[in-house]
Design an enzyme around this catalytic site. Structure first.
Site, short mmCIF file in Angstrom:
data_model
loop_
_atom_site.label_atom_id
_atom_site.label_comp_id
_atom_site.label_asym_id
_atom_site.label_seq_id
_atom_site.Cartn_x
_atom_site.Cartn_y
_atom_site.Cartn_z
N TYR A 1 -10.14 21.08 -16.17
CA TYR A 1 -10.87 20.04 -15.43
C TYR A 1 -9.98 18.89 -14.97
O TYR A 1 -10.45 17.88 -14.49
CB TYR A 1 -12.07 19.52 -16.23
CG TYR A 1 -13.31 20.36 -16.06
CD1 TYR A 1 -13.22 21.73 -15.88
CD2 TYR A 1 -14.57 19.80 -16.08
CE1 TYR A 1 -14.36 22.51 -15.72
CE2 TYR A 1 -15.72 20.58 -15.92
CZ TYR A 1 -15.60 21.94 -15.74
OH TYR A 1 -16.72 22.73 -15.58
N ASP B 1 0.87 -1.17 0.00
CA ASP B 1 0.00 0.00 0.00
C ASP B 1 0.91 1.22 0.00
O ASP B 1 1.60 1.50 0.98
CB ASP B 1 -0.89 0.00 1.25
CG ASP B 1 -1.84 1.19 1.30
OD1 ASP B 1 -1.73 2.08 0.43
OD2 ASP B 1 -2.69 1.23 2.21
N SER C 1 3.83 11.91 -16.72
CA SER C 1 2.69 12.20 -17.60
C SER C 1 3.07 13.37 -18.50
O SER C 1 3.74 14.31 -18.06
CB SER C 1 1.45 12.55 -16.78
OG SER C 1 0.43 13.10 -17.60
#
Length: 306
Positions: free
Chosen positions: A153, A64, A143
């Site tokens: 957005y 995690d 990215s």
């Protein structure tokens, strides 16, 4: 050479594809994910099935990225199993979609945690082993939004990925003298084949979001989605991201590219990154730190002296 590799966020999307591709390339691959006995139990079974059917060394492991203890436990297990760890792939991340104003500060903090702080937790667990070996590779799945065109957005997600990219750049300079390389993989917008858009989070402040949808931005969300989809070529295949990571891992030490762009939309990130990375490199040379641009190859003698 068969390497020991861990990939974060490998339950689906880029992570799952990369884990399979690296395993097929004959590496020992740990596909890490959270809740391996809960909501991702099916993914664990899928990993085991793939490994058996293809006769590869692909293993699911609990990690995690929001937990420092979980990251430490996973890395300790991998090193205990193999005596080494060579590649860390930072892939875990989450996307949100909606007007920036409608996201609460707590949502932004959570998104930053998943996309940025998670890499710090994993690095703090894994890098001592890589530095001890005096050789390794850290792969960051960034990215194109960190440098290319940025439609509205998606502000919280874009800001988080930009933060991760900036962290990756500086980490690269702080690891070269340890013999640890860095490669930053820069995918563009893939509207199909991943869960990014389908599972994107939405603003918690519904009333604030409704003001946008009921005002001059009515129908804007659909327009953004359609706009993205319109510039993604029909043959865009997200497996290209996994293949690019395999090529980086399989490249000789010292010959791995600092950045690799896989951007079917050609949003300009490759151009911007080329300029910014060159400017950063020039500054390092000007201040006498040009050696940080190349990973140090340490001989047995220099390792013993270190």
């Amino acid at each position: 050479m068969k390497q020991v590799i861990i990939i974060t966020g490998a339950s689906s999307g880029f992570g799952a594809l990369t884990a399979k591709a690296l395993a097929r390339a004959e590496h020992i691959v740990y596909a890490s994910m959270r809740e391996t006995t809960g909501r991702n139990a099916e993914q664990v079974v899928a990993v085991e099935k793939f490994a058996a059917e293809h006769k590869v060394d692909l293993r699911a492991i609990e990690l995690d990225v929001a937990s420092e203890q979980s990251a430490a436990a996973a890395i300790q297990q991998i090193v205990a199993d193999n005596g080494r760890l060579y590649v860390v792939v930072h892939n875990a991340g989450h996307m949100v979609f909606g007007p920036a104003e409608a996201f609460t500060p707590e949502q932004l903090a959570e998104l930053y945690d998943v996309n940025v702080l998670s890499t710090q937790r994993v690095n703090r667990a894994a890098l001592p082993q890589l530095r001890k070996q005096r050789k390794g590779l850290v792969v960051w799945v960034s990215s194109s939004s960190a440098a290319g065109g940025t439609p509205p957005y998606l502000a919280p997600y874009f800001a988080a990925k930009a933060g991760m990219d900036a962290l990756a750049v500086i980490y690269a300079r702080e690891l070269t003298r340890w013999g640890v390389e860095t490669s930053i993989i820069v995918p563009g917008a893939f509207t199909g084949g991943t869960n990014h858009f389908a599972h994107a989070g939405s603003p918690d402040d519904k009333a604030r979001a409704a003001e946008y949808e009921g005002g001059p931005y009515a129908g804007f969300a659909d327009k953004v989605r359609k706009g993205f989809a319109s510039i993604v070529p029909p043959d865009a295949d997200i497996s290209a991201v996994a293949e690019a990571i395999v090529r980086v891992v399989d490249a000789p030490f010292g010959k791995r590219p600092f950045r690799v762009h896989i951007d079917p939309t050609q949003d300009g990130a490759e151009v911007v990154n080329a300029v910014s990375d060159r400017v950063r490199a020039e500054l390092l040379r000007r201040i006498g730190l040009g050696d940080l641009l190349t990973p140090r190859v340490l001989t047995t003698k220099s390792q013993n002296a270190a």
